[in-house]
Design a protein around this motif. Structure first.
Motif, mmCIF file in Angstrom:
data_model
loop_
_atom_site.group_PDB
_atom_site.id
_atom_site.type_symbol
_atom_site.label_atom_id
_atom_site.label_comp_id
_atom_site.label_asym_id
_atom_site.label_seq_id
_atom_site.Cartn_x
_atom_site.Cartn_y
_atom_site.Cartn_z
ATOM 1 N N ILE A 119 0.857 -1.182 0.000
ATOM 2 C CA ILE A 119 0.000 0.000 0.000
ATOM 3 C C ILE A 119 0.894 1.232 0.000
ATOM 4 O O ILE A 119 2.049 1.175 0.422
ATOM 5 N N CYS A 120 0.328 2.314 -0.444
ATOM 6 C CA CYS A 120 1.008 3.596 -0.400
ATOM 7 C C CYS A 120 0.629 4.281 0.911
ATOM 8 O O CYS A 120 -0.517 4.178 1.353
ATOM 9 N N PRO A 121 1.557 4.969 1.565
ATOM 10 C CA PRO A 121 1.202 5.664 2.794
ATOM 11 C C PRO A 121 0.050 6.651 2.605
ATOM 12 O O PRO A 121 -0.790 6.815 3.491
ATOM 13 N N SER A 122 -0.029 7.267 1.433
ATOM 14 C CA SER A 122 -1.122 8.214 1.195
ATOM 15 C C SER A 122 -2.473 7.506 1.142
ATOM 16 O O SER A 122 -3.502 8.106 1.457
ATOM 17 N N GLU A 123 -2.479 6.241 0.772
ATOM 18 C CA GLU A 123 -3.720 5.462 0.772
ATOM 19 C C GLU A 123 -4.270 5.356 2.199
ATOM 20 O O GLU A 123 -5.475 5.480 2.424
ATOM 21 N N ALA A 124 -3.380 5.138 3.160
ATOM 22 C CA ALA A 124 -3.794 5.067 4.562
ATOM 23 C C ALA A 124 -4.294 6.428 5.037
ATOM 24 O O ALA A 124 -5.309 6.517 5.728
ATOM 25 N N ALA A 125 -3.602 7.481 4.666
ATOM 26 C CA ALA A 125 -4.030 8.825 5.069
ATOM 27 C C ALA A 125 -5.393 9.161 4.467
ATOM 28 O O ALA A 125 -6.245 9.740 5.141
ATOM 29 N N ARG A 126 -5.601 8.778 3.225
ATOM 30 C CA ARG A 126 -6.889 9.039 2.573
ATOM 31 C C ARG A 126 -8.016 8.253 3.234
ATOM 32 O O ARG A 126 -9.152 8.718 3.299
ATOM 33 N N ALA A 127 -7.700 7.053 3.724
ATOM 34 C CA ALA A 127 -8.711 6.229 4.396
ATOM 35 C C ALA A 127 -9.128 6.831 5.736
ATOM 36 O O ALA A 127 -10.210 6.544 6.232
#
Length: 80
Positions: free
Chosen positions: A22-30
């Motif tokens: 996963i991309c770290p930004s994916e976690a932030a967006r979630a």
């Protein structure tokens, strides 16, 4: 928010095959609205650092392993 960041990262990884990242930004967006996800990145980075120290995740960039979080990176579950 850091505990939420940790849980979000682990939940996203659990939903993927073990070898997928996963991309770290994916976690932030979630964790945030589409307009404010960037403000959550420090919590994501801190959670990644702790998960890495605990041996729960591995980092890579363009298929090459990273020993520490520097520059762009992808996250996956540890093979250990």
């Amino acid at each position: 928010m850091t505990a939420d960041a940790r849980n979000t990262i682990l939940e996203l990884l659990a939903a993927r095959r073990p070898d997928e990242t996963i991309c770290p930004s994916e976690a932030a967006r979630a964790m945030a609205s589409p307009e404010s996800w960037r403000s959550g990145m420090p919590a994501i980075h801190a959670a990644v650092d702790r998960l890495l120290a605990e041996g729960l995740v591995e980092l890579s960039w363009k298929g090459q392993p990273l020993a520490a979080r520097t520059g762009p990176y992808r996250i996956r579950r540890s093979n250990s």
